[in-house]
Scaffold this active site. Structure first.
Site, short mmCIF file in Angstrom:
data_model
loop_
_atom_site.label_atom_id
_atom_site.label_comp_id
_atom_site.label_asym_id
_atom_site.label_seq_id
_atom_site.Cartn_x
_atom_site.Cartn_y
_atom_site.Cartn_z
N SER A 36 -6.02 -7.99 8.03
CA SER A 36 -5.32 -6.72 8.14
C SER A 36 -4.60 -6.73 9.48
O SER A 36 -5.23 -6.92 10.52
CB SER A 36 -6.32 -5.58 8.05
OG SER A 36 -5.71 -4.40 8.52
N ARG A 81 0.75 5.48 17.37
CA ARG A 81 0.37 6.55 16.44
C ARG A 81 0.89 7.93 16.82
O ARG A 81 1.44 8.64 15.96
CB ARG A 81 -1.15 6.58 16.24
CG ARG A 81 -1.72 5.28 15.67
CD ARG A 81 -0.87 4.71 14.58
NE ARG A 81 -1.42 3.50 13.98
CZ ARG A 81 -0.72 2.67 13.22
NH1 ARG A 81 0.57 2.90 12.99
NH2 ARG A 81 -1.29 1.60 12.70
N ASP A 109 -7.01 4.81 13.09
CA ASP A 109 -5.65 5.33 12.95
C ASP A 109 -5.58 6.64 12.18
O ASP A 109 -4.77 7.51 12.49
CB ASP A 109 -4.76 4.27 12.30
CG ASP A 109 -4.48 3.11 13.25
OD1 ASP A 109 -4.41 3.38 14.47
OD2 ASP A 109 -4.32 1.98 12.79
N ASP A 158 0.82 -1.22 0.00
CA ASP A 158 0.00 0.00 0.00
C ASP A 158 0.85 1.26 0.00
O ASP A 158 0.67 2.16 -0.82
CB ASP A 158 -0.90 0.06 1.25
CG ASP A 158 -2.03 -0.95 1.20
OD1 ASP A 158 -2.34 -1.45 0.11
OD2 ASP A 158 -2.59 -1.24 2.28
#
Ligand code: ARG
Length: 421
Positions: free
Chosen positions: A174, A93, A122, A13
């Site tokens: 995922s 994050r 996220d 990605d």
């Protein structure tokens, strides 16, 4: 030409995103992979970034900072989202966002970018944290604004441009991972009734296949921070790695949770956080020995607030900052050792000790050397029960709203032997 700092994992990605940002936005792309442990970075991450068209490919190892500044303080606060999730993904994050901002400032960039879609937590965490630190930076999320390609299309897109495609085979899930835990979602897990297949797990063995003999480990804490395993002082990263391997080998650390995402949907998530699960339990046991009952009660409120703030991406807000100061202060006496037994997927705290313990055997014992003043209990109870007696006297006794019990029990229970004269 605008300059963009992209949070880069080396996966398909974000590799496609490098080229997409260049072509669609005419951007000079600088890639920033941040190692947060647990296999978070792929092999050859810098080489792949350059092959995708990055003008500069950084790589930063933030593992120690991540554990020391994010994971351990969160564990000290007993912060578990909805009581179960140790927040591994959420904690990484703000760290990554801060590094994006710092590198953007150093590189004179006008934007940062990340690979989040428009459906998860996220994206919120990245965007909010970046703007808390530097409101002038634009945040671009290619997957949220039109780069939407299927996996096959992404492979085709990459191959057409000579971008090195990661050789990992398509995962049915995922996955996000760092030293504190793995987060797994999608695929068959989307049915909350379906038990997680074995291939979901990578760090923990099936509890049924764990070693027959349980393991026992002693964890040393100083001020609420774990510092040693079985008496051996370790760095933060070493401690989490070693404890995680041991707990995982005994099947401890699996979490199956239907959680409430920030954006308003329920989502089925599997987590593997072996080290975190053990540390949370051990730390709480030590708090039980060293903190007052008022602190223990109040801390539960703080835990929930901090967990929510972390989950919601509000790491840099004022309440979070102040609560963390409170936690740090409350932890000054949480020092000592905790023994934990790991046995076929379950864990039990089997011992705890501390020089600052509030537990006093002389007061607690039922043996002859008991130092507790039994006679004082009478006066204490009279005062403690005073409000109830006042209530009964002024407003009627509790009998008014309590139904009789004796007549509802089986007769044998109440049949009384009558003593012969
Ligand atoms: N639900 C978790 C969180 O919001 C984990 C998300 C992880 N992302 C992923 N692609 N598996 O913190």
């Amino acid at each position: 030409m605008r300059k963009v700092i992209l949070a880069y994992s080396g996966g398909l990605d974000t590799s496609v995103a490098v080229a997409w940002l260049r072509e669609t936005m005419d951007a000079d792309v600088v890639t920033l992979p941040v190692a947060v442990g647990g296999g978070s970075l792929r092999e050859g991450v810098q080489r792949r970034a350059i092959s995708a068209g990055a003008s500069r490919a950084y790589v930063l190892d933030a593992r120690e900072r991540f554990v020391v500044d994010y994971c351990f303080p969160s564990m000290q606060a007993n912060a578990l989202y909805q009581g179960v999730y140790p927040l591994a993904t959420a904690l990484a994050r703000p760290l990554i966002a801060q590094l994006l901002v710092e590198v953007a400032q150093r590189e004179g960039a006008d934007a940062v970018a990340h690979g989040c879609t428009g459906k998860g937590n996220d994206q919120v965490r990245f965007d909010v944290a970046v703007h808390a630190l530097d409101p002038s930076l634009e945040v671009i999320a290619p997957m949220r604004i039109g780069m939407g390609l299927s996996r096959d299309q992404e492979i085709e897109y990459a191959q057409a441009r000579g971008i090195e495609v990661p050789i990992t085979k398509a995962s049915p899930y995922s996955i996000d991972q760092n030293i504190w835990g793995r987060s797994i979602e999608t695929g068959v897990l989307e049915d909350p009734w379906t038990a997680p297949p074995a291939d979901v797990y990578a760090w923990t063995v099936d509890p049924g296949k764990a070693p027959v003999v349980p393991a026992e480990v002693t964890i040393g804490f100083e001020g609420g921070i774990p510092v040693s395993l079985d008496g051996v002082r370790l760095s933060a990263v070493e401690l989490v790695d070693q404890l995680g391997a041991l707990a995982g080998a005994h099947g401890v650390g699996r979490i199956d949770h239907v959680e409430d995402r920030l954006i308003g949907i329920k989502s089925r998530e599997i987590y593997e956080s072996p080290a975190a699960v053990v540390l949370f339990a051990a730390h709480r046991a030590l708090e039980g020995l060293t903190l007052s009952k008022e602190q223990l009660r109040f801390n539960r409120l703080v835990s929930d607030e901090l967990a929510q703030a972390t989950y919601d991406g509000l790491w840099f807000n004022a309440l979070h900052r102040d609560l963390r100061d409170y936690v740090r202060s409350s932890q000054r006496v949480v020092s000592g050792e905790v023994r934990v037994r790991l046995d076929h997927g379950s864990l039990a705290v089997v011992g705890r000790r501390s020089d600052l313990s509030l537990y006093d055997r002389a007061l607690a014992t039922y043996d002859a050397d008991d130092a507790f003043d039994h006679a004082s209990a009478v006066g204490f109870i009279r005062i403690f029960g005073l409000p109830l007696r006042t209530e009964a006297a002024r407003q009627g006794s509790a009998w008014a709203w309590t139904s009789p019990l004796v007549d509802t029990l089986p007769a044998s229970v109440v049949s009384a032997e009558v003593a012969r004269p």
